[in-house]
Enzyme design. Sequence first.
Site: not given
Length: 166
Positions: A25, A49, A97, A135
């Site tokens: 990022h 979520k 990506r 992540s």
Amino acid sequence: MSGATQRRSRIAVYPGSFDPVTRGHEDLIRRSLAFVDQVVVAVAVNAAKQPLFSVEERVALLQQAVRAPGIEVQAFEGLLVNFARRVDASVIVRGLRAVSDFEYEFQMALMNRNLDPKLETVFLVPAFDLTYLSSSLVREVARYGGDVSQLVHPAVQQALKQKFAT
Ligand code: PNS
């Protein structure tokens, strides 16, 4: 600059969950500054979520990881296009990506254009060695005590250590 040549500063919004921010990022945020004057990193409140980090924690970690002129971090709730309008952004930046990202990103870009035709989505490719970083992988490695020092800012590494310390 004369009135005729003066232009408004170009603002990009870089949205995501950032749970947590990774070196990937950070790379994209810095790359964005090559073609915009300001990047507003937009941390989605309701995206993931069950995020590992609260939105306040995610914002604070980003602020530590990408402290530089032209970069601002804000949380947002609701539709991205509304947030982009509020901060006067004309561009949405997203990272691509691998081919696996494409379907979802394409759908999102088209939907956002449908919602606001003036907002353009721009896809950036990360640095080669950060291409397979995410992540979720960082969370997984950190959860089981693996070394993430090459993958995240030291502040994020520390925060992960604290989260999983029991
Ligand atoms: O890092 P992520 O989880 O891939 O980011 C997804 C995010 C936050 C960019 C996306 O879910 C989003 O924009 N959420 C806000 C709600 C919205 O505008 N949805 C319509 C987009 S098609």
